[in-house]
Design an enzyme around this catalytic site. Structure first.
Site, short mmCIF file in Angstrom:
data_model
loop_
_atom_site.label_atom_id
_atom_site.label_comp_id
_atom_site.label_asym_id
_atom_site.label_seq_id
_atom_site.Cartn_x
_atom_site.Cartn_y
_atom_site.Cartn_z
N GLU A 79 35.65 14.27 21.50
CA GLU A 79 34.49 13.39 21.39
C GLU A 79 34.76 11.99 21.91
OE1 GLU A 79 33.04 13.56 17.34
OE2 GLU A 79 35.02 13.45 16.47
N ASP B 174 29.14 12.05 19.72
CA ASP B 174 29.99 10.91 20.01
C ASP B 174 30.40 10.85 21.47
OD1 ASP B 174 30.26 9.36 17.64
OD2 ASP B 174 31.24 11.10 16.75
#
Ligand code: PEP
Ligand code: MG
Length: 540
Positions: free
Chosen positions: A429, A453
């Site tokens: 992420e 993210d």
């Protein structure tokens, strides 16, 4: 057309029934000294009677809506039986006040106390307290209310507000829709309406006066629109839409037990993301057999201290046993928008770029080890994978893995036998992790791509800020290239790669993601059937 907030999806069309509970007049009556004892007994009897009524309702809710919803009623029984509340009421009676007045004073004060707390969940408790109080006081006053469980025929129920116990008595075959003047998405009433499958709209002030009994009302629980006496043309189109929705819903439900395979027979792993134990039932309802992301931070939130190893172990075990195929448990992801009041975290200028997730747990090793112990112990009960969030550097991954091995060795010296293999993975992420996925792939058993993210950090657009929401583009070429790179790196190293960000649950992107080569899609349970439907239409 009146605009409110849709809190329970679906389209309901029926004649209105206005449900207005007149507030009882509760006046203070000074008691003669000899009447006090009788009045205390009257209160105790009413308390017992109210309990019986609530137990009945709870039983019904348990059958129609499940354990978690029944707990809402159980909380009312606890309030009713709270000795501190009862003592206060009895004290007021001893001071010479009638039971109804005494009960009302004490219960209202309690409700206001809840209302003044800064936590929405606690404010909701005020509603439950008053709901319990109304029942008790009605019994004390010998007052009968309209019994909602006796509604016959197909109606749209219009009310200022419905209490949880009101809503619990409704059933889908008699009530086509609910409209209230007040309420919110997270109110218990809304939660109950959703689990009963009754379309509901809240937040239309004045609707009780604007709609008369017998008016034809259309409730759109998706858009929040309420139409009163629409003309024939409109009515016909609503009826068509209702048919279409019902048909689509039926089609989706028919997929619950079907396999997720493409039209040309390639199986696709669909898993669910969960956060709370109550999500287990909901995920099972849509036929989910594995969990691709268990956000453990929810076990740590809404409380005043860390959950103990034992408590965590029991929670993980419950999930692991419920989904024997596979459960991927993510270690604590705190920081960013998630705070723990009891963990002293320094104020940060950019919390999403700060001490979050793995950065925090590696700095709080004691806390981290407790969680790892609990997960490893739970691994004895099924097929568990552990994954670490927010990894950006190899050092972080190696440190986390080292800690895991330390914990494993400790458990083994304590005599805890860990025979089941536990897959160790990491979330992708950060762009740093995505771009070095080939290096990381040598150190883990799997990747899970957290696009929520990954997109935020790649596009430099705060996922919480609606002013830059236009930059939140799951199919931006930069994202596609990162995804390609990660999948290729994983497959070159012979490990599997899933996706657990919101993007995985968007049926419009299913084909794109499968073509990129993802091995698993993990999503909120609400998306599962729609994605499965899509998968079954795709030819790869
Ligand atoms: C993600 O970032 O995509 C993810 C799944 O994690 P979270 O949404 O919990 O940050
Ligand atoms: Mg994330």
């Amino acid at each position: 057309m009146l605009q409110g907030i849709g809190v329970s999806p679906g389209l309901g069309i029926a004649q209105a029934v206005i449900y207005q509970q007149k507030k009882p007049v509760i006046s203070a009556v000074k008691l003669e000294a000899e009447a006090v004892e009788t009045e205390i007994n009257k209160f105790k009897q009413a308390q017992a009677e109210a309990k019986q009524e609530l137990l009945q309702i709870k039983k019904k809710v348990l059958q129609t809506a499940g354990k978690e919803k029944a707990d809402i009623i159980e909380a009312q029984i606890m309030f009713l039986e709270d000795p501190a509340v009862a003592d206060e009421i009895i004290n007021l009676i001893k001071n010479g006040y009638n039971s109804a007045y005494s009960a009302n004073q004490v219960i209202e004060a309690q409700a206001q106390m809840f209302e003044n707390l800064p936590v929405p969940e606690m404010q909701e408790r005020a509603v439950d307290m008053r709901d319990m109080g109304r029942r008790l006081i009605n019994i004390l006053l010998g007052r009968k209310e309209v019994n909602l469980s006796e509604i016959t025929g197909d109606v749209v129920l219009i009310a200022h507000d419905l209490t949880p116990s009101d809503t619990a008595q409704l059933s889908k075959d008699k009530v086509a829709g609910i409209v209230t003047e007040v309420g919110s998405r997270t109110s218990h009433t809304a939660i109950l309406a959703r689990s009963l499958g009754i379309p509901a709209v809240v937040g239309i002030p004045g609707i009780v006066e604007q709609v008369g009994p017998g008016d034809l009302v259309v409730v759109d629980g998706n858009s929040g629109e309420v139409h009163v006496n629409p003309d024939q043309l409109k009515l016909n189109s609503f009826k068509k839409k209702r048919e279409k929705l019902a048909f689509e819903q039926k089609e989706l439900e028919s997929l619950v037990n079907k396999e997720a395979v493409t039209a040309n027979g390639i199986p696709v792993r669909i898993a669910a993301n969960i956060g709370k134990l109550s999500d287990i039932i909901e995920a099972k309802k849509v036929g989910v057999r594995e969990i691709g992301l268990f956000r453990t931070e929810f076990l740590y939130m809404d409380r005043n201290s860390l959950p103990s190893e034992e408590e965590q172990y029991r929670a993980y075990k419950q999930v692991v046993e419920a989904f024997p195929e596979r459960v991927i448990i993510r270690t604590l992801d705190i920081g960013g928008d998630k705070e723990l009041p009891y963990l002293k975290q320094a104020k940060e200028l950019n919390p999403f770029l700060g001490k979050r997730a793995i950065r925090l747990t590696l700095a709080e090793k004691d806390l981290f080890k407790i969680q790892l112990r609990a997960i490893l112990r739970a691994s004895r009960h099924g097929n568990v994978g552990i994954m670490f969030p927010m990894i950006a550097t190899m050092d972080e991954l190696l440190a986390a893995k080292k800690l895991l091995e330390e914990v494993r060795a400790e458990l083994e010296t304590e005599g805890v036998v860990l025979t089941n293999p536990v897959e160790v993975g990491m979330m992708i992420e950060t762009p740093a992790a995505a771009l070095t996925a080939d290096l990381f792939a040598k150190e883990v058993d799997f990747f899970s791509i957290g696009t929520n993210d990954l997109i935020q950090y790649t596009m430099a657009a705060d996922r919480m800020n609606e002013q830059v929401a236009y930059l939140y583009q799951p199919t931006h070429p930069a994202i596609t290239r990162l995804l390609e790179k990660v999948v290729q790196a994983a497959h070159a190293a012979g490990i599997w790669v899933g996706m657990c960000g919101e993007m995985a649950g968007n049926p419009q992107l299913t084909e794109h993601l499968l073509k990129l080569g993802l091995d698993e899609l993990s999503m909120t349970r609400g998306a599962v059937l729609k994605v499965k439907q899509k998968v079954r239409q795709i030819t790869l």
